[in-house]
Write a protein that holds these residues in place. Structure first.
Motif, PDB file in Angstrom:
ATOM      1  N   ALA A 738       0.876  -1.167   0.115  1.00  0.00           N
ATOM      2  CA  ALA A 738       0.025  -0.058   0.057  1.00  0.00           C
ATOM      3  C   ALA A 738       0.825   1.364  -0.133  1.00  0.00           C
ATOM      4  O   ALA A 738       0.601   2.082  -0.690  1.00  0.00           O
ATOM      5  N   VAL A 739       1.926   1.379   0.841  1.00  0.00           N
ATOM      6  CA  VAL A 739       2.823   2.447   0.821  1.00  0.00           C
ATOM      7  C   VAL A 739       3.352   2.588  -0.463  1.00  0.00           C
ATOM      8  O   VAL A 739       3.497   3.801  -0.873  1.00  0.00           O
ATOM      9  N   GLY A 744       3.818   5.720  -5.079  1.00  0.00           N
ATOM     10  CA  GLY A 744       3.986   5.983  -6.834  1.00  0.00           C
ATOM     11  C   GLY A 744       2.967   6.624  -7.623  1.00  0.00           C
ATOM     12  O   GLY A 744       3.218   7.385  -8.406  1.00  0.00           O
ATOM     13  N   VAL A 745       1.720   6.379  -7.037  1.00  0.00           N
ATOM     14  CA  VAL A 745       0.447   7.034  -7.769  1.00  0.00           C
ATOM     15  C   VAL A 745       0.588   8.576  -7.531  1.00  0.00           C
ATOM     16  O   VAL A 745       0.332   9.321  -8.514  1.00  0.00           O
ATOM     17  N   ALA A 746       1.331   9.010  -6.292  1.00  0.00           N
ATOM     18  CA  ALA A 746       1.123  10.377  -6.023  1.00  0.00           C
ATOM     19  C   ALA A 746       2.656  11.087  -6.994  1.00  0.00           C
ATOM     20  O   ALA A 746       2.156  12.284  -7.486  1.00  0.00           O
ATOM     21  N   ILE A 747       3.282  10.352  -7.217  1.00  0.00           N
ATOM     22  CA  ILE A 747       4.585  10.791  -8.114  1.00  0.00           C
ATOM     23  C   ILE A 747       3.807  10.847  -9.579  1.00  0.00           C
ATOM     24  O   ILE A 747       4.182  11.869 -10.496  1.00  0.00           O
ATOM     25  N   LEU A 764       7.471   2.942  -8.441  1.00  0.00           N
ATOM     26  CA  LEU A 764       6.924   1.387  -7.946  1.00  0.00           C
ATOM     27  C   LEU A 764       8.014   0.713  -7.944  1.00  0.00           C
ATOM     28  O   LEU A 764       8.287  -0.283  -6.917  1.00  0.00           O
ATOM     29  N   THR A 765       8.877   0.727  -8.954  1.00  0.00           N
ATOM     30  CA  THR A 765      10.177  -0.347  -9.058  1.00  0.00           C
ATOM     31  C   THR A 765      10.932  -0.069  -7.758  1.00  0.00           C
ATOM     32  O   THR A 765      11.384  -0.965  -7.032  1.00  0.00           O
ATOM     33  N   ALA A 776      14.910  -7.574 -10.352  1.00  0.00           N
ATOM     34  CA  ALA A 776      14.323  -8.073 -11.607  1.00  0.00           C
ATOM     35  C   ALA A 776      12.899  -8.519 -11.444  1.00  0.00           C
ATOM     36  O   ALA A 776      11.949  -8.282 -12.202  1.00  0.00           O
ATOM     37  N   VAL A 777      12.624  -9.017 -10.232  1.00  0.00           N
ATOM     38  CA  VAL A 777      11.338  -9.273  -9.952  1.00  0.00           C
ATOM     39  C   VAL A 777      10.213  -7.998  -9.721  1.00  0.00           C
ATOM     40  O   VAL A 777       9.160  -8.036 -10.220  1.00  0.00           O
ATOM     41  N   ALA A 778      11.014  -6.993  -8.992  1.00  0.00           N
ATOM     42  CA  ALA A 778      10.246  -5.884  -9.047  1.00  0.00           C
ATOM     43  C   ALA A 778       9.850  -5.246 -10.158  1.00  0.00           C
ATOM     44  O   ALA A 778       8.704  -4.721 -10.326  1.00  0.00           O
TER      45      ALA A 778
END
Length: 810
Positions: A738-739, A744-747, A764-765, A776-778
Motif C-alpha cells: 500500500a505504501v 508511486g501514484v502520487a508521483i 513503484l520499482t 528483476a522481480v520488482a
C-alpha cells in the motif's frame, strides 16, 4: 555634437561597440535541434546506421595499409595549418581580440567535448553512448565526440568566414579529408562526426551571441546622408530610447529637416511641424530578431491568429511600408511614411511624420470619453478598409493635444484582413483599454460603437493567448480585468449566443506533455531492457494475472461511485461507468490528473448539470480523494513500520527529490509574488469546492457513496499490485504494498506525462525493491501491474469513448 558651421548637421548618437545578433541565437538553437535529432536517429535506426558503417569500414580495408597509417597524420596536420594561417592573417590586420576570443572559445569547446565524452561513458548514459558510436563487436571506437574537431569548429565559428570564400573552401576540404580518414580508420563514426560538427558550431554560436560581435552599424551621420540623397535634408538627428513595445531589431531617431524642429520621439512631447520626423532603422545584423518567439507562436496558434513576420530585414521593411501606405490610404490617423532608403549594405531606414502628444501608457489621468471615442473611430477606419493594426498596445496609441488619436507603428497588421483578424484586433483594443480605463468604461464604449451582433463574435476571442505580449504581462498582474470584461460583455449580448472559438493549434500543456512523454518513453525503454514484456508474460502465474485483471476492472466501479457520490443529480450507473472506462483512453494522451477530470466535467455538463456545479463536483471528488490518499499513506506507513522486520529504505535520490520539493515550496511561500500566485490559483478553486463540499456533507448517503467509491478505488489498485507480485511467486506485506502504490501514484499525478508514464514505473520499482523484492522481480511485477491497469483498458476505453460520443454523452 553642436554644429560649428552653417549647414553642418547636429548629431547626437550612441552606437554600441558590440552587439548580440539574434540570428546567432537562432542558428545555435537549430544546431542544438540537429544534435537531438541525430541522437534520436541513432537510437531509432541503430541497425541501419551500423550496416552503413560496416560498409564504409569494409571498403576502407581494401585501401593500402600504408595509406591508412599515414593519412590520419596528414589530415591532422592540414587541419592544424589552415586555422593557424587564418589566425596569423587576422593578427597581421591587428584583430588581436577577435583571434583571442576564437582561441579561448575553441579551447573551452574542446574541454566541454572531453567532459561530455566522460559523461557519456557513465552507465546511466550507456544507451546514448552506444547509439552515437554504433557499438558492435570488434569495434574500436572509444570517444563519442572528437574534442579537437569540436574546438576547431567553434574557433572557426567565432572568427566567421562570411566573405572569405577561399579560406572557407580550404577549411571545408581539410575537414572533409580529416573526417573521411578517421571514418575509414575506424576512429570515429559518421553519426559521431555529424554530432561533433553540430556541437562545435552550437558552442561557437552560443559564445558569439553571449559575448557579442563587433558592430558594423551605420551611425546617425550616415543615416542623414542617405536621407539627403533621397531628397530629405536633415539638419539635426539624435538617438531616442526604444519604446517598451518597440519593433524588435530596430533603432529609433528623432530628426529635424529644414523648416521644422523636434524635441523628442513619437512617444515624447515637443513641437510639431512638417520638418519633424521619426526615423526607424532596421539593421541587417538584427535579422531574425524575435524569430524564435514567432516560430513558437506560429506552432501554437492557428494561421490567421499568429503574425508570421518575415525573417529577412528587406522583407520586414517592405511589409511595414506596405502597411503604412494601406493605413494612410484608409484615412486612419497614422504617421505618414516620408522616406524609405538604404544605408549601405547594413541597414534600411523608414522615416515617418512626427506627431506631438502623449501615449495612452503615459496618460495621467485617464482618457476622456471623447478621446476613447477617437481611439475607437481610428481603429474602425482601418477595419473599414480591411486593414488591421495587430499591436494596439498603450504605447502605440498616441493622444494629441486636441484629443485626436494617432495609431503608431501599424506594421504588425494585415492587408486584406479576414473577419477573424479584424475581430482579434478589436479584442486586443478592448483588453488594452480595460487595463487603462477599466472594464466598465470599455464596455460602455463598445456598446456605443458596435452592435450586439458584432460583440458576440468578439467575446470568445478575449483570451490571453491571442493578445499582445505586453498586454498578457499586465493581465497576469491584474487577473481580475479580463474575466470582468468578458462578464460585462456577455451580459450585454443575447444569452447563449456566445460560441467558443478554437484559436490554438496546439496547447502549451499538450506540447509539454509530448516532450515529457518522449523522456518517459526513454526511461521506460531502459526498464524494458531489464525485463522484456514477453518474458514477463511467460513467467507470470496466469491465475494471479486473472485476479489482477478483475481488480483492475473493479477500480472503474470505485471511480463511478466516487463521482456519483458528489453530484446531487441522479446519474446512470452504467453510463457513468462507461465514462470512467473512456477515461483510460483519454489518459493515454493527457497527464494522469487532467484528462479524467476534464472528461467528467464534460459528461456532467451533458447531463444538464451547470458548468460551475460540474466543475465544483469534480473538484470536491478530487479534494476528498487527495485527503483520503494522504490519510491512507500515513496509516499504512505506520503499520508497515511497526510490523515489518526490515523497514522500507527509499533510494538516496528520493531524499534529494523530497528536499528539492520542500525548498521550492518554502521559496514560493517566502516570496510575496509566490504567495500572490498561490492565492490566485487556490482561491477560485476553494471558492467553488467548499460550498459544494458543505452541501454534500448534509447528505450522508451521498457522502458515504463518494467516500466508499474512493476507498474502493485505492483498495482495488493496492490488491492488484499485490496480485502482480504474487504472480511471480513472491510476497510482500500488504501494508508495504500500500505504501509503495500510494507513493508511486502520487508521483505519477504530478508528472506531466500520459498516465504518469515513466515516473510511476520508476517509483513503484524503487519502492518494491526497497521493500525487499529482487530488482528483476520488482521490474516484472510493475510491468505486469501497468499492463493490467494502464495498457489493457486502452482499447476498451476507446470503444467506450466512441459509444458515448455517438450517444451525445460527451
Amino acid at each position: 555634437m553642436t554644429p560649428s558651421q552653417p549647414g553642418e548637421i547636429e548629431v547626437t548618437d550612441q552606437l554600441e561597440r558590440r552587439i548580440r545578433k539574434p540570428v546567432d541565437l537562432l542558428r545555435c538553437t537549430l544546431s542544438c535541434i540537429e544534435i537531438v535529432a541525430l541522437v534520436l536517429a541513432g537510437i531509432a535506426a541503430s541497425a541501419t546506421t551500423t550496416g552503413v558503417e560496416t560498409d564504409i569500414v569494409g571498403a576502407s580495408r581494401r585501401l593500402p595499409h600504408a595509406l591508412l597509417d599515414v593519412a590520419p597524420k596528414v589530415a591532422l596536420i592540414g587541419l592544424f595549418i589552415v586555422p593557424v594561417a587564418l589566425g596569423l592573417q587576422l593578427l597581421f590586420r591587428r584583430q588581436l581580440r577577435r583571434v583571442g576570443e576564437a582561441v579561448v572559445t575553441g579551447a573551452l569547446a574542446a574541454a566541454a567535448a572531453s567532459v561530455a565524452d566522460d559523461l557519456l561513458r557513465n552507465p546511466a548514459a550507456a544507451r546514448l553512448y552506444d547509439a552515437i558510436i554504433m557499438s558492435r563487436p570488434g569495434a574500436s571506437h572509444t570517444a563519442a565526440l572528437d574534442p579537437y574537431l569540436v574546438g576547431l569548429v567553434a574557433y572557426l565559428t567565432m572568427i566567421s568566414l562570411v566573405g572569405r570564400t577561399s579560406w572557407r573552401n580550404a577549411l571545408w576540404v581539410a575537414v572533409g579529408v580529416y573526417s573521411i580518414v578517421h571514418v575509414a580508420a575506424l576512429n570515429t563514426t559518421v553519426l559521431s562526426l555529424l554530432i561533433t560538427l553540430a556541437a562545435g558550431r552550437a558552442i561557437g554560436l552560443a559564445v558569439r551571441y553571449g559575448a557579442g560581435s563587433a558592430s558594423q552599424r551605420p551611425g546617425a551621420r550616415d543615416i542623414a546622408a542617405a536621407m539627403a540623397a533621397a531628397g530629405v535634408r536633415v539638419t539635426a538627428i539624435r538617438r531616442v530610447s526604444q519604446p517598451r513595445t518597440g519593433v524588435a531589431g530596430s533603432r529609433r531617431y528623432a530628426a529635424t529637416t529644414q523648416g521644422g524642429t523636434t524635441q523628442g520621439g513619437a512617444t515624447q512631447g515637443g513641437a510639431t511641424g512638417e520638418g519633424s520626423l521619426d526615423v526607424v532603422v532596421y539593421d541587417q545584423d538584427q535579422q531574425a530578431a524575435g524569430a524564435i518567439y514567432r516560430v513558437y507562436r506560429s506552432i501554437r496558434l492557428l494561421g490567421q491568429v499568429s503574425r508570421n513576420a518575415p525573417l529577412s530585414v528587406d522583407h520586414e521593411v517592405e511589409r511595414r511600408a506596405l502597411l503604412s501606405y494601406a493605413a494612410e490610404d484608409s484615412g486612419a490617423p497614422t504617421p505618414a511614411l516620408r522616406a524609405l532608403v538604404r544605408v549601405g549594405p547594413e541597414a534600411s531606414v523608414l522615416a515617418f511624420t512626427h506627431y506631438q502628444g502623449t501615449t495612452l501608457a503615459n496618460r495621467n489621468p485617464g482618457c476622456s470619453d471623447a478621446e476613447l471615442s477617437s481611439i475607437w473611430d481610428a481603429v474602425s477606419r482601418l477595419h473599414a478598409h480591411r486593414v488591421t493594426h495587430r499591436a494596439l498596445t498603450a504605447d502605440r496609441i498616441l493622444l494629441t493635444g486636441d484629443g485626436q488619436a494617432i495609431l503608431l507603428d501599424p506594421g504588425d497588421g494585415d492587408v486584406g484582413a479576414t473577419d477573424l483578424q479584424i475581430r482579434l484586433d478589436v479584442s486586443q483594443l478592448l483588453a488594452e483599454l480595460a487595463l487603462y480605463v477599466g472594464p466598465e468604461r470599455t464596455v460602455d464604449l463598445a456598446l456605443a460603437k458596435a452592435s450586439a451582433d458584432e460583440l458576440v463574435a468578439v467575446v470568445p476571442l478575449l483570451q490571453p493567448v491571442v493578445l499582445a505580449r505586453s498586454t498578457r504581462h499586465e493581465l497576469r498582474r491584474r487577473r481580475d480585468v479580463l474575466p470582468a470584461l468578458r462578464k460585462l460583455l456577455s451580459a450585454a449580448v443575447p444569452a447563449g449566443s456566445v460560441v467558443p472559438v478554437r484559436l490554438e493549434r496546439i496547447r502549451l500543456r499538450t506540447l509539454l506533455t509530448m516532450v515529457a512523454s518522449v523522456v518517459a518513453a526513454y526511461l521506460l525503454a531502459g526498464e524494458l531492457e531489464r525485463a522484456s514484456l514477453a518474458s514477463v508474460l511467460r513467467s507470470a502465474d496466469w491465475r494471479w494475472g486473472i485476479a489482477g485483471l478483475a481488480l483492475s476492472a473493479t477500480t472503474y466501479v470505485g471511480a463511478t461511485l466516487a463521482l456519483s457520490g458528489f453530484v446531487a443529480a441522479r446519474l446512470s450507473f452504467f453510463r457513468t461507468l462507461f465514462v470512467q472506462v473512456a477515461g483510460s483512453f483519454v489518459t493515454l494522451v493527457t497527464p494522469a490528473a487532467v484528462g479524467g477530470a476534464a472528461l467528467n466535467v464534460r459528461y456532467l455538463q451533458r447531463k444538464k448539470v451547470p458548468a460551475p456545479v460540474a466543475a465544483a463536483s469534480v473538484g470536491v471528488a478530487q479534494v476528498v480523494a487527495f485527503v483520503l490518499h494522504i490519510s491512507l499513506l500515513v496509516v499504512f506507513a505506520a503499520i508497515a513500520g511497526t510490523t515489518a522486520k526490515t523497514s522500507i529504505q527509499p533510494p538516496r535520490w528520493a531524499y534529494f527529490v523530497l528536499a528539492g520539493l520542500v525548498a521550492v515550496a518554502l521559496a514560493v511561500l517566502a516570496l510575496p509574488a509566490g504567495r500572490r500566485l498561490l492565492r490566485a490559483r487556490v482561491s477560485p478553486t476553494l471558492g467553488q469546492v467548499l460550498p459544494r463540499l458543505l452541501e454534500v456533507a448534509q447528505q450522508p448517503r451521498k457522502l458515504a457513496e463518494g467516500i466508499g467509491g474512493t476507498l474502493l478505488l485505492s483498495a482495488s489498485y493496492i490488491f492488484c499490485l499485490a496480485a502482480c507480485v504474487a504472480a511471480f511467486g513472491r510476497s510482500v506485506p500488504l501494508a508495504s504494498i500500500a505504501v509503495v502504490y500510494l507513493t508511486g501514484v502520487a508521483i505519477g499525478s504530478v508528472l506531466p506525462t500520459p498516465g504518469g508514464l515513466g515516473g510511476v514505473e520508476a517509483a513503484l520499482t524503487a519502492g518494491l525493491t526497497a521493500a525487499g523484492l529482487p530488482g528483476a522481480v520488482a521490474v516484472s511485477s510493475v510491468l505486469l501491474f501497468r499492463l493490467l491497469t494502464f495498457w489493457f483498458p486502452v482499447p476498451v476505453g476507446w470503444v467506450a469513448l466512441t459509444y458515448l460520443e455517438r450517444k451525445h454523452d460527451l
